[in-house]
Design a protein around this motif. Structure first.
Motif, short mmCIF file in Angstrom:
data_model
loop_
_atom_site.label_atom_id
_atom_site.label_comp_id
_atom_site.label_asym_id
_atom_site.label_seq_id
_atom_site.Cartn_x
_atom_site.Cartn_y
_atom_site.Cartn_z
N VAL A 29 59.78 42.87 32.47
CA VAL A 29 60.73 43.17 33.54
C VAL A 29 61.46 41.89 33.94
O VAL A 29 60.84 40.94 34.43
N ASP A 30 62.76 41.87 33.72
CA ASP A 30 63.58 40.71 34.09
C ASP A 30 65.03 41.15 34.15
O ASP A 30 65.48 41.93 33.30
N ASP A 31 65.77 40.68 35.15
CA ASP A 31 67.19 41.04 35.22
C ASP A 31 68.05 40.20 34.28
O ASP A 31 69.25 40.43 34.17
N ASP A 32 67.43 39.24 33.61
CA ASP A 32 68.14 38.40 32.65
C ASP A 32 67.91 38.94 31.24
O ASP A 32 66.78 38.95 30.73
N PHE A 33 68.99 39.37 30.59
CA PHE A 33 68.87 39.97 29.26
C PHE A 33 68.27 38.99 28.26
O PHE A 33 67.45 39.36 27.41
N ALA A 34 68.68 37.72 28.34
CA ALA A 34 68.20 36.73 27.36
C ALA A 34 66.68 36.59 27.42
O ALA A 34 66.02 36.47 26.38
N THR A 35 66.12 36.62 28.63
CA THR A 35 64.66 36.50 28.76
C THR A 35 63.98 37.73 28.18
O THR A 35 62.97 37.62 27.46
N ARG A 36 64.51 38.91 28.48
CA ARG A 36 63.91 40.13 27.92
C ARG A 36 63.95 40.10 26.39
O ARG A 36 62.96 40.42 25.72
N HIS A 37 65.09 39.70 25.85
CA HIS A 37 65.26 39.66 24.40
C HIS A 37 64.29 38.65 23.77
O HIS A 37 63.66 38.93 22.73
N LEU A 38 64.15 37.48 24.40
CA LEU A 38 63.24 36.46 23.89
C LEU A 38 61.80 36.98 23.84
O LEU A 38 61.10 36.82 22.82
N LEU A 39 61.36 37.61 24.92
CA LEU A 39 59.97 38.06 24.97
C LEU A 39 59.70 39.19 23.99
O LEU A 39 58.61 39.27 23.40
N VAL A 40 60.67 40.06 23.79
CA VAL A 40 60.51 41.11 22.79
C VAL A 40 60.36 40.49 21.40
O VAL A 40 59.48 40.88 20.61
N LYS A 41 61.19 39.50 21.09
CA LYS A 41 61.13 38.84 19.78
C LYS A 41 59.81 38.11 19.57
O LYS A 41 59.32 37.99 18.45
N ALA B 281 62.56 46.53 31.25
CA ALA B 281 63.25 47.03 32.43
C ALA B 281 64.02 45.87 33.04
O ALA B 281 63.57 44.72 32.99
N SER B 282 65.17 46.16 33.63
CA SER B 282 66.01 45.11 34.20
C SER B 282 65.84 44.96 35.71
O SER B 282 66.45 44.09 36.31
N GLY B 283 65.01 45.80 36.31
CA GLY B 283 64.81 45.71 37.76
C GLY B 283 63.49 46.33 38.18
O GLY B 283 62.83 47.04 37.40
#
Length: 522
Positions: A273-285, A297-299
């Motif tokens: 869960v992070d409103d920053d797309f780059a952080t979400r993308h990094l953690l998924v990778k 989730a973004s919020g």
């Protein structure tokens, strides 16, 4: 043209601190560059203490007379002069658990206060200050710090300089009732919060494992002898500021929701869960190659819906989310009967991880904290550790045994030993409402009112509808000069008050407090 009289002016006029002639003088000289109270001070019509007392009455929070205070300058660390000037606030005192901040307007600068709370890992307590005195203190305190001085000393302070600093605190919101009706209402409210707690009073707080039916004789101390004190020169206060964002209660157990069951086979599922797309993308990778199934989730609101519809095995969530922040979601998970065993890792770019204490993590029930930029190797090791460690339930039985023993000690007159056991129980299970509530009563019995406030606040965080905790908390807010918080808490308590007569008396008492805070038209 007739000027509109400032509310503080009306307070000072009624109290006799300001004459009609002085009021006219101030109004003639009033300019937009200075607030009314500061003009009164500049023109010599009222002292700083009298003006701060009036501001305290208007705002419903205690005030600080900076001219009679001493600031230990290391309390300014981490809060720049630019921030202080921009937000019109100044840290003036700090103890092991709280930071006391002088502010021009308690309604402003809440994001800055919130960040200060997160960075220092302590509760922030605001005290209103006179605008001109605060501006002067900000400039001179930071200048003294630049000269490597250890303390800033107010111009009117007399005596030896205390090593830890000193706050000259005033409050004019703790006046005794003036009419017979108000006196009757006060006596009824006071009698309720000091009465012996009966078994039936405790039924609402009981949930699985929280059986308080054995509590007997919990009688808070009679504080009547200490009432009416409106001026204190101590820096103590335990009222934690609710900072920024929404603070609506999140109940994950309400409505239809999928029960959480730990997966025995197959990959674990991690919710990011992070409103920053780059952080979400990094953690998924990072997580998918490590064998985890991920959802994002973004919020906070979206995260709540995902938790209820498809519970994850672990949540990684940013603290600084809009509307519903990461701390709120974390607390909701840990308070939930359905999802309380799901590990939660907090992360943020705002907080210096070296300053986030274990107490902050315990307060919200978080299992770990990481600062951005994330060390993904360490994060993966922590996730593996949390998912590979079964949560033990045996400790709950030990905690309950300690609770029963604490009650026995209390009934035997060994209050200090009982409190020690209750605190130990909270170190094992910080989300036990019964431990917080009974400890609060014992602290109140020993007149440790600031610590009692902390424990009552923890109780109502866990049990928001529990009337005995709400009404006691409201009264202690009132006792310590936080009328606005007292009114807010009593309003929360009214729908849950079991006694119509008591409810009516609370409403009378609230009207008195509101009238004290409001200024009538001339």
């Amino acid at each position: 043209m007739r000027h509109r009289v400032d509310p503080v002016g009306r307070v000072l006029l009624r109290s006799g601190e300001l004459t009609e002639e002085a009021l006219a003088d101030v109004l003639d000289c009033q300019r937009r560059t200075l607030p009314f109270a500061s003009l009164c001070y500049v023109l010599g019509h009222a002292t700083e203490e009298a003006l701060v007392r009036a501001l305290s009455k208007q705002c419903g929070v205690p005030g600080v007379v900076l001219g009679r205070s001493v600031i230990r300058l290391d309390v300014l660390d981490g809060f720049s002069a630019d921030q202080a000037l921009r937000h019109a606030m100044l840290p003036v005192y700090e103890d092991d658990r709280r930071v006391f901040v002088a502010v021009e307007d308690p309604r402003r600068g809440r994001e800055a206060l919130r960040e200060m709370e997160f960075v220092r890992g302590k509760a922030v307590v605001v005290h209103v200050a006179l605008h001109i005195a605060l501006a002067r203190a900000i400039r001179t305190a930071y200048a003294a710090r630049a000269r490597r001085q250890s303390h800033w000393i107010g111009a009117e302070f007399a005596g030896d300089v205390p090593a830890d600093g000193f706050m000259a605190v005033v409050s004019d919101v703790d006046a005794l009732p003036a009419t017979d009706e108000e006196a009757v209402a006060h006596d009824a409210v006071f009698g309720d919060i000091t009465k012996e707690i009966r078994d039936e009073d405790l039924l609402e707080i009981i949930d699985a494992g929280d059986d308080l039916s054995t509590v007997e004789g919990m009688t808070p101390v009679d504080e009547r002898a200490g009432m009416g004190r409106a001026d204190t020169a101590t820096p103590l206060s335990a009222v934690e500021l609710t900072l920024g964002g929404r603070r609506d209660r999140i109940d994950l157990d309400e409505g239809d929701a999928v029960e959480y069951r730990a997966k025995r086979d197959g990959p674990a599922r991690v919710l990011i869960v992070d409103d920053d797309f780059a952080t979400r993308h990094l953690l998924v990778k990072v997580m998918q190659p490590a064998g985890y199934v991920t959802a994002t989730a973004s919020g906070g609101g979206e995260a709540v819906q995902l938790i209820k519809s498809d519970p994850p095995d672990l949540v990684v969530i940013d603290v600084m989310l809009p509307e519903i922040d990461g701390f709120q979601v974390c607390r909701a998970i840990k308070n939930s009967r359905r999802y309380g065993n799901i590990p939660v890792i907090l992360m943020s770019a705002v907080i210096d991880s070296g300053r986030v204490t274990d107490d902050v993590l315990r307060r919200y029930g978080a299992d770990a904290y990481f600062e951005k930029p994330l060390n993904t190797d360490r994060l993966l090791r922590k996730i593996e550790d949390l998912l590979g460690t079964r949560r033990k339930t045996a400790g709950r039985a030990n905690t309950d045994d300690g609770f029963e023993r604490a009650l026995e000690l209390y009934r035997a007159g060994k209050v200090d030993e009982a409190m020690e056991l209750l605190r130990k129980g909270l170190s094992d299970d910080p989300l036990s409402a019964k431990h917080h509530f009974v400890l609060a009563n014992l602290l109140q019995k020993k007149s440790l009112l600031y610590e009692a406030i902390d424990e009552y606040e923890a109780t109502v965080d866990l049990k928001p509808d529990y009337f005995p905790a709400l009404t006691r908390l409201a009264y202690l807010y009132y006792k310590k000069g936080f009328s606005a918080k007292a009114i807010e808490t009593w309003r929360r308590s009214l729908p849950h008050c079991p006694d119509p007569a008591l409810r009516e008396n609370i409403e009378v008492f609230m009207r008195k407090l509101i009238a004290n805070m409001q200024s009538e038209d001339r």
